[in-house]
Scaffold this motif. Structure first.
Motif, PDB file in Angstrom:
ATOM      1  N   GLY A 311     -20.384 114.478  14.525  1.00 16.93           N
ATOM      2  CA  GLY A 311     -19.490 113.423  15.006  1.00 16.93           C
ATOM      3  C   GLY A 311     -19.401 113.222  16.499  1.00 16.93           C
ATOM      4  N   ALA A 312     -20.219 113.926  17.285  1.00 15.56           N
ATOM      5  CA  ALA A 312     -20.212 113.738  18.744  1.00 15.56           C
ATOM      6  C   ALA A 312     -20.999 112.477  19.070  1.00 15.56           C
ATOM      7  N   ARG A 313     -20.307 111.333  19.247  1.00 19.44           N
ATOM      8  CA  ARG A 313     -21.013 110.047  19.358  1.00 19.44           C
ATOM      9  C   ARG A 313     -20.427 109.119  20.421  1.00 19.44           C
ATOM     10  N   ASN A 314     -19.651 109.663  21.369  1.00 22.72           N
ATOM     11  CA  ASN A 314     -19.103 108.846  22.459  1.00 22.72           C
ATOM     12  C   ASN A 314     -20.006 108.990  23.682  1.00 22.72           C
ATOM     13  N   PRO A 315     -20.917 108.044  23.923  1.00 24.28           N
ATOM     14  CA  PRO A 315     -21.917 108.249  24.971  1.00 24.28           C
ATOM     15  C   PRO A 315     -21.347 108.310  26.382  1.00 24.28           C
ATOM     16  N   ILE A 316     -20.313 107.508  26.693  1.00 27.68           N
ATOM     17  CA  ILE A 316     -19.775 107.499  28.061  1.00 27.68           C
ATOM     18  C   ILE A 316     -19.155 108.836  28.409  1.00 27.68           C
ATOM     19  N   ALA A 317     -18.359 109.398  27.517  1.00 35.58           N
ATOM     20  CA  ALA A 317     -17.719 110.693  27.787  1.00 35.58           C
ATOM     21  C   ALA A 317     -18.767 111.796  27.926  1.00 35.58           C
ATOM     22  N   ILE A 318     -19.762 111.791  27.041  1.00 35.53           N
ATOM     23  CA  ILE A 318     -20.808 112.821  27.099  1.00 35.53           C
ATOM     24  C   ILE A 318     -21.615 112.684  28.385  1.00 35.53           C
ATOM     25  N   ILE A 319     -22.013 111.445  28.722  1.00 36.87           N
ATOM     26  CA  ILE A 319     -22.796 111.213  29.935  1.00 36.87           C
ATOM     27  C   ILE A 319     -22.017 111.655  31.173  1.00 36.87           C
ATOM     28  N   GLY A 320     -20.736 111.266  31.255  1.00 36.05           N
ATOM     29  CA  GLY A 320     -19.932 111.589  32.430  1.00 36.05           C
ATOM     30  C   GLY A 320     -19.757 113.080  32.633  1.00 36.05           C
ATOM     31  N   LEU A 321     -19.413 113.791  31.577  1.00 32.68           N
ATOM     32  CA  LEU A 321     -19.179 115.229  31.691  1.00 32.68           C
ATOM     33  C   LEU A 321     -20.472 115.992  31.940  1.00 32.68           C
ATOM     34  N   VAL A 322     -21.519 115.652  31.205  1.00 39.32           N
ATOM     35  CA  VAL A 322     -22.801 116.338  31.403  1.00 39.32           C
ATOM     36  C   VAL A 322     -23.330 116.070  32.805  1.00 39.32           C
TER      37      VAL A 322
END
Length: 379
Positions: A311-322
């Motif tokens: 269920g990890a599917r929010n690209p903006i949050a993942i991109i920003g944190l990574v």
């Protein structure tokens, strides 16, 4: 090792970096610029591009000073003591899983738009093709990046020509200081391509003296492409700007042509970056951690795909944190390795000379940026 019969490998090396860099990040940029304000986002990008260029040039020098075939973690083992190793591994694994996860999310979305069907099916097909491609590791790596990057840029030009007449310049006037931190991690994610720099050295072969110029060109081309894309998408879409950029632009124009052309561009951009990053991740586990080739391949693919299925599917949050966290830690490590590498007996084809305090200023700024980004997303 990349192998080309032509002696002129400068542009293949440049576009290996361009192809790695222009990936998932380009699609998140218009959204975060629209939320923060175009001028504020542009100012942040200019500053961060300068920092990334310096860091990538430093890594290029480290690559030239290091004997044998190594990747990022191999450099860590060469120049830093054992206390750093587990932390670097944790950072690299965190970054690799996050980056590949974003490629799977967006690759699936773009593929499902083009072929129809759900995003889960699209992501599964994208994953399967990519997974086999990184195992094969084509010998024309670098040439592939050149052609993919060329077509991506051509499609951006096409979309720009079709959309430029619909730009509303009032969309560039907004500014929201509350979202000032939003673009930081996304920009870093979008402009960082350091993972492919050791591969660029391989591609250049006996022309290693060109590595510095190749890094400069490969680092600066993507931001120019991004700014054009952001200008068009934000100018046309305004408040309708979507996290994937393409669907919001197509909706604002009510255009199926833009939807399919944008999705094709997205699929090409994500595929090219996913190929080079997947090869990097697999070979890091294989060459540097000394895992079995097949185990390295399986872990590279199935760990991020499992997170997607969970269920990890929010690209903006993942991109920003990574983008923010991985850059902070790896920038500190690269700066520290640089100081140690300068003591090696190998004479590189170019050198980056920095005053001692600059190392600490850049490192502290990167750590502070990551801390603020974490605070922004979890406040």
């Amino acid at each position: 090792m990349a192998d080309f019969k032509s002696k002129n490998n400068f542009w293949p090396a440049v576009f290996a970096l361009v192809g790695t860099t222009i990936g998932a990040g380009i699609f998140g940029l218009p959204y975060v610029f629209s939320k923060t304000g175009f001028i504020a986002g542009l100012f942040e990008m200019i500053i961060l591009v300068g920092i990334i260029l310096l860091i990538q040039q430093i890594l290029g020098e480290i690559a030239l000073r290091t004997r044998g075939r190594k990747r990022f973690i191999g450099y860590v083992y060469e120049y830093l003591n054992g206390g750093w190793h587990p932390w670097v591994w944790a950072s690299v694994i965190f970054g690799s899983v996050g980056v590949i996860l974003v490629y799977i999310i967006l690759g699936g979305k773009f593929l499902s738009t083009i072929l129809g069907g759900g995003e889960l099916a699209g992501a599964s097909v994208f994953f399967a093709v990519w997974f086999l491609a990184i195992l094969a590791r084509p010998r024309f790596f670098g040439r592939t990046e050149f052609y993919i990057s060329f077509f991506v840029i051509m499609i951006i030009i096409l979309i720009s020509l079709l959309s430029v007449g619909y730009i509303d310049y009032d969309n560039f006037k907004n500014f929201d200081w509350k979202n000032l931190l939003l673009p930081y991690g996304v920009i870093l994610f979008a402009i960082s391509g350091y993972t492919v720099i050791p591969e660029m050295e391989d591609i250049l072969g006996g022309e290693k003296r060109k590595l510095s110029r190749a890094i400069t060109a490969g680092t600066l081309i993507p931001p120019v492409v991004y700014i054009v894309f952001i200008f068009i998408v934000v100018g046309v879409s305004g408040a309708l700007t979507s996290p994937d950029a393409v669907s919001g632009l197509a909706s604002a124009l009510n255009s199926q042509i833009i939807l399919y052309a944008g999705s094709l561009m997205g699929l090409l951009a994500v595929s090219g970056a996913a190929l080079s990053y997947g090869v990097y991740a697999k070979e890091t586990l294989w060459y540097d951690l000394k895992l079995n080739k097949w185990l390295a391949w399986i872990l590279t693919g199935f760990v991020p795909f499992t997170f997607f299925l969970l269920g990890a599917r929010n690209p903006i949050a993942i991109i920003g944190l990574v983008g923010a966290i991985a850059f902070a830690f790896q920038a500190v490590v690269i700066l520290k390795m640089h100081r140690r590498a300068k003591l090696s007996g190998t004479e590189p084809e170019f050198k980056i000379n920095l005053p001692g305090p600059v190392y600490y200023i850049i490192g502290a700024a990167a750590v502070l940026g990551a801390a603020l980004e974490i605070w922004y997303y979890f406040k």
